[in-house]
Design a protein around this motif. Structure first.
Motif, short mmCIF file in Angstrom:
data_model
loop_
_atom_site.label_atom_id
_atom_site.label_comp_id
_atom_site.label_asym_id
_atom_site.label_seq_id
_atom_site.Cartn_x
_atom_site.Cartn_y
_atom_site.Cartn_z
N PHE A 192 33.61 -2.41 -59.51
CA PHE A 192 34.46 -3.55 -59.84
C PHE A 192 34.48 -3.64 -61.36
N GLY A 193 35.37 -4.44 -61.90
CA GLY A 193 35.41 -4.62 -63.34
C GLY A 193 36.82 -4.51 -63.89
N ASP A 194 37.02 -5.07 -65.07
CA ASP A 194 38.31 -5.09 -65.73
C ASP A 194 38.53 -3.77 -66.45
N HIS A 195 39.68 -3.14 -66.21
CA HIS A 195 39.98 -1.86 -66.85
C HIS A 195 40.05 -1.97 -68.37
N SER A 196 40.27 -3.19 -68.90
CA SER A 196 40.31 -3.34 -70.35
C SER A 196 38.97 -2.99 -70.99
N THR A 197 37.89 -3.06 -70.22
CA THR A 197 36.59 -2.63 -70.73
C THR A 197 36.64 -1.18 -71.20
N VAL A 198 37.24 -0.32 -70.39
CA VAL A 198 37.37 1.09 -70.76
C VAL A 198 38.29 1.24 -71.96
N THR A 199 39.41 0.53 -71.94
CA THR A 199 40.38 0.63 -73.03
C THR A 199 39.74 0.28 -74.37
N VAL A 200 38.97 -0.80 -74.39
CA VAL A 200 38.32 -1.23 -75.63
C VAL A 200 37.35 -0.16 -76.12
N HIS A 201 36.56 0.41 -75.22
CA HIS A 201 35.57 1.38 -75.66
C HIS A 201 36.19 2.71 -76.06
N VAL A 202 37.29 3.06 -75.44
CA VAL A 202 38.02 4.24 -75.90
C VAL A 202 38.49 4.02 -77.34
N ARG A 203 39.06 2.86 -77.60
CA ARG A 203 39.53 2.56 -78.95
C ARG A 203 38.38 2.59 -79.96
N ARG A 204 37.25 2.02 -79.59
CA ARG A 204 36.10 2.02 -80.51
C ARG A 204 35.59 3.44 -80.75
N LEU A 205 35.55 4.26 -79.71
CA LEU A 205 35.10 5.64 -79.89
C LEU A 205 36.04 6.42 -80.80
N ARG A 206 37.33 6.21 -80.61
CA ARG A 206 38.30 6.91 -81.46
C ARG A 206 38.08 6.57 -82.93
N GLU A 207 37.76 5.32 -83.20
CA GLU A 207 37.53 4.91 -84.59
C GLU A 207 36.32 5.62 -85.19
N LYS A 208 35.42 6.11 -84.33
CA LYS A 208 34.18 6.72 -84.81
C LYS A 208 34.19 8.24 -84.78
N VAL A 209 35.01 8.84 -83.91
CA VAL A 209 34.96 10.30 -83.77
C VAL A 209 36.25 11.00 -84.18
N GLU A 210 37.32 10.24 -84.36
CA GLU A 210 38.60 10.85 -84.72
C GLU A 210 38.84 10.74 -86.23
N ASP A 211 39.43 11.79 -86.83
CA ASP A 211 39.82 11.71 -88.23
C ASP A 211 40.94 10.69 -88.43
N ASN A 212 41.85 10.63 -87.46
CA ASN A 212 42.92 9.66 -87.49
C ASN A 212 43.01 9.01 -86.11
N PRO A 213 42.39 7.85 -85.91
CA PRO A 213 42.36 7.24 -84.57
C PRO A 213 43.75 6.98 -84.00
N ALA A 214 44.76 6.79 -84.87
CA ALA A 214 46.11 6.54 -84.38
C ALA A 214 46.75 7.80 -83.79
N GLU A 215 46.25 8.96 -84.17
CA GLU A 215 46.74 10.24 -83.65
C GLU A 215 45.54 11.08 -83.20
N PRO A 216 44.91 10.68 -82.09
CA PRO A 216 43.67 11.34 -81.67
C PRO A 216 43.89 12.79 -81.26
N THR A 217 42.90 13.61 -81.58
CA THR A 217 42.94 15.02 -81.17
C THR A 217 41.79 15.36 -80.24
N ARG A 218 40.83 14.44 -80.08
CA ARG A 218 39.69 14.66 -79.18
C ARG A 218 39.82 13.80 -77.92
#
Length: 236
Positions: A192-218
């Motif tokens: 159970f759980g709100d899918h926005s939980t995943v969305t938020v953590h994907v966004r946070r991870l992109r900010e930390k592992v992507e060179d350009n979070p707006a255009e992710p390559t990983r």
């Protein structure tokens, strides 16, 4: 906390009736529970005895729940489960972005809250237990699962437990697409759980592992499905 001590839970809730129910259920489940009715008291109690987990209402008099979460995160690592109103989606997302581990919307079942507490604490224990040397790599990104440590180009990444778990899962399954509901269940054990939980953590991870979070390559979006990890090509 020693192995013989009950986990300590700090409940921060200004509604006395709600607090009494939550504290009673947690104590009956075997947790050593203390209660604060406002943010300042919560921060003082946490300073006197650092809790193993905090159940935190966002709507508090004086210092609100988001600010309490921010100050706790500045002092150290502690799992936080937020209590939120059904209409406060922006606050839930803000709390997750501050690193909160879970949230429960009011009105809620006290039994469900106890299950959430157990789940979050169990994840924390599992992350601290030796599992043998497991190193996951993708280019200059490296995860040491046993040490619970992630580095990019030799620099350590500041990841929450939930972020680390998500990144480790995706790195272990490169090229495979997973829906948000699959990630909720397979990474954190939630059915159970709100899918926005995943969305938020994907966004946070992109900010930390992507060179350009707006255009992710990983960490890639698979439209109509969910997300997949697109492994970097090995250097020639």
């Amino acid at each position: 906390m020693s192995s013989t001590d009950a986990p300590s839970i700090l409940v921060v809730e200004d509604d006395v009736t709600v607090a009494e129910v939550v504290v009673t259920y947690l104590r009956n489940a075997g947790y050593a529970t203390t209660h604060a009715t406002d943010g300042e008291t919560a921060l003082r109690l946490a300073g006197e005895r650092w809790p193993d987990l905090v159940v935190l209402d966002l709507m508090l008099p004086g210092v609100d729940g988001l600010e309490v979460c921010r100050r706790l995160r500045a002092k150290g690592s502690v799992p936080v489960i937020m209590l939120t109103a059904l209409s406060s989606e922006d606050d839930r997302i803000a709390g997750l972005e501050l690193g909160a581990d879970d949230y429960v919307t009011k009105p809620f079942s006290p039994r469900e809250l106890v299950l959430r507490v157990r789940s979050v604490l169990r994840r924390g224990v599992a992350a601290s237990e030796p599992v043998g040397e497991i190193i996951l790599r993708d280019g200059e990104l490296e995860l040491d699962v046993r040490a619970h440590r992630a580095t990019l180009r030799g620099e350590e990444l500041a990841l929450t437990v939930r972020e680390f778990d998500l990144l480790a899962f995706l790195l272990a399954h490169p090229g495979q697409a997973f829906s948000r509901s699959e990630l909720l269940e397979r990474v954190w054990g939630w059915t159970f759980g709100d899918h926005s939980t995943v969305t938020v953590h994907v966004r946070r991870l992109r900010e930390k592992v992507e060179d350009n979070p707006a255009e992710p390559t990983r960490l890639l979006t698979v439209w109509g499905v969910g997300y997949r990890w697109g492994a970097m090509e090995p250097a020639s």
